[in-house]
Design a protein around this motif. Structure first.
Motif, PDB file in Angstrom:
ATOM      1  N   ARG A  48      43.835  69.437  64.593  1.00 49.33           N
ATOM      2  CA  ARG A  48      45.239  69.594  64.197  1.00 49.33           C
ATOM      3  C   ARG A  48      45.447  69.211  62.741  1.00 49.33           C
ATOM      4  O   ARG A  48      46.172  69.889  62.022  1.00 49.33           O
ATOM      5  CB  ARG A  48      46.145  68.762  65.108  1.00 49.33           C
ATOM      6  CG  ARG A  48      46.341  69.385  66.479  1.00 49.33           C
ATOM      7  CD  ARG A  48      47.166  68.503  67.394  1.00 49.33           C
ATOM      8  NE  ARG A  48      48.351  67.938  66.765  1.00 49.33           N
ATOM      9  CZ  ARG A  48      49.515  68.568  66.622  1.00 49.33           C
ATOM     10  NH1 ARG A  48      49.659  69.790  67.057  1.00 49.33           N
ATOM     11  NH2 ARG A  48      50.535  67.958  66.054  1.00 49.33           N
ATOM     12  N   SER A  49      44.791  68.148  62.273  1.00 48.75           N
ATOM     13  CA  SER A  49      44.974  67.730  60.877  1.00 48.75           C
ATOM     14  C   SER A  49      44.377  68.745  59.907  1.00 48.75           C
ATOM     15  O   SER A  49      44.816  68.840  58.770  1.00 48.75           O
ATOM     16  CB  SER A  49      44.381  66.338  60.640  1.00 48.75           C
ATOM     17  OG  SER A  49      42.975  66.390  60.711  1.00 48.75           O
ATOM     18  N   GLN A  50      43.391  69.524  60.374  1.00 44.84           N
ATOM     19  CA  GLN A  50      42.782  70.582  59.562  1.00 44.84           C
ATOM     20  C   GLN A  50      43.529  71.910  59.691  1.00 44.84           C
ATOM     21  O   GLN A  50      43.143  72.897  59.068  1.00 44.84           O
ATOM     22  CB  GLN A  50      41.328  70.800  60.005  1.00 44.84           C
ATOM     23  CG  GLN A  50      40.437  69.613  59.822  1.00 44.84           C
ATOM     24  CD  GLN A  50      39.127  69.759  60.594  1.00 44.84           C
ATOM     25  OE1 GLN A  50      38.816  70.811  61.134  1.00 44.84           O
ATOM     26  NE2 GLN A  50      38.368  68.687  60.657  1.00 44.84           N
ATOM     27  N   GLY A  51      44.580  71.937  60.506  1.00 37.08           N
ATOM     28  CA  GLY A  51      45.331  73.171  60.718  1.00 37.08           C
ATOM     29  C   GLY A  51      44.623  74.162  61.630  1.00 37.08           C
ATOM     30  O   GLY A  51      44.954  75.336  61.659  1.00 37.08           O
ATOM     31  N   ARG A  52      43.645  73.673  62.401  1.00 40.33           N
ATOM     32  CA  ARG A  52      42.863  74.545  63.267  1.00 40.33           C
ATOM     33  C   ARG A  52      43.089  74.262  64.748  1.00 40.33           C
ATOM     34  O   ARG A  52      42.438  74.859  65.602  1.00 40.33           O
ATOM     35  CB  ARG A  52      41.373  74.378  62.946  1.00 40.33           C
ATOM     36  CG  ARG A  52      41.026  74.807  61.539  1.00 40.33           C
ATOM     37  CD  ARG A  52      39.554  74.600  61.200  1.00 40.33           C
ATOM     38  NE  ARG A  52      38.685  74.603  62.363  1.00 40.33           N
ATOM     39  CZ  ARG A  52      37.615  73.841  62.497  1.00 40.33           C
ATOM     40  NH1 ARG A  52      37.273  73.003  61.551  1.00 40.33           N
ATOM     41  NH2 ARG A  52      36.877  73.888  63.574  1.00 40.33           N
ATOM     42  N   GLY A  53      43.977  73.343  65.064  1.00 42.57           N
ATOM     43  CA  GLY A  53      44.208  72.953  66.454  1.00 42.57           C
ATOM     44  C   GLY A  53      45.405  73.668  67.054  1.00 42.57           C
ATOM     45  O   GLY A  53      46.092  74.434  66.380  1.00 42.57           O
ATOM     46  N   TRP A  73      45.916  79.734  71.451  1.00 42.16           N
ATOM     47  CA  TRP A  73      44.978  79.088  70.536  1.00 42.16           C
ATOM     48  C   TRP A  73      43.536  79.375  70.957  1.00 42.16           C
ATOM     49  O   TRP A  73      42.701  79.732  70.130  1.00 42.16           O
ATOM     50  CB  TRP A  73      45.265  77.593  70.497  1.00 42.16           C
ATOM     51  CG  TRP A  73      44.271  76.776  69.753  1.00 42.16           C
ATOM     52  CD1 TRP A  73      43.991  76.823  68.409  1.00 42.16           C
ATOM     53  CD2 TRP A  73      43.410  75.771  70.297  1.00 42.16           C
ATOM     54  NE1 TRP A  73      43.021  75.893  68.101  1.00 42.16           N
ATOM     55  CE2 TRP A  73      42.647  75.240  69.236  1.00 42.16           C
ATOM     56  CE3 TRP A  73      43.230  75.257  71.580  1.00 42.16           C
ATOM     57  CZ2 TRP A  73      41.710  74.228  69.429  1.00 42.16           C
ATOM     58  CZ3 TRP A  73      42.304  74.254  71.767  1.00 42.16           C
ATOM     59  CH2 TRP A  73      41.548  73.754  70.690  1.00 42.16           C
ATOM     60  N   LEU A  74      43.252  79.244  72.256  1.00 38.56           N
ATOM     61  CA  LEU A  74      41.901  79.521  72.746  1.00 38.56           C
ATOM     62  C   LEU A  74      41.523  80.984  72.519  1.00 38.56           C
ATOM     63  O   LEU A  74      40.382  81.284  72.152  1.00 38.56           O
ATOM     64  CB  LEU A  74      41.788  79.153  74.223  1.00 38.56           C
ATOM     65  CG  LEU A  74      41.851  77.660  74.534  1.00 38.56           C
ATOM     66  CD1 LEU A  74      41.914  77.433  76.042  1.00 38.56           C
ATOM     67  CD2 LEU A  74      40.679  76.922  73.916  1.00 38.56           C
TER      68      LEU A  74
END
Length: 94
Positions: A48-53, A73-74
């Protein structure tokens, strides 16, 4: 005197909690999602902090995730992986 011959159907019992959950969308906690995906809670925080979650929201201090968003997301992860590895098939054969 006329009688009404329309059959009377029994009223359906409506489970208000299930009805409200369906309208709101099913929600899981961070730890529930981590357990379901077999990853550490920290992994989800990092993604989430990387914007990928997955997109989530806070209820107080606790993170929650709508299952519909997790599914999307999946699907995005699967699509991106398929583009990076076009020769891969189910079963790991190339």
């Amino acid at each position: 005197m006329e009688t009404n011959t329309t059959p009377v159907t029994p009223s359906r019992h409506i489970d208000r909690h299930a009805d409200e959950t369906a309208q709101m969308g099913a929600v899981v906690t961070l730890s529930e999602l981590a357990a379901q995906l077999h990853v550490n809670v920290q992994t989800l925080y990092d993604l989430r902090s990387q914007g990928r979650g997955p997109r989530g929201f806070r209820v107080g201090r606790q993170l929650r995730f709508r299952l519909a968003e997790v599914e999307e997301w999946l699907a995005r992860l699967e699509h991106a992986d398929a583009e990076r590895h076009p020769g891969d098939r189910a079963g790991g054969k190339r």
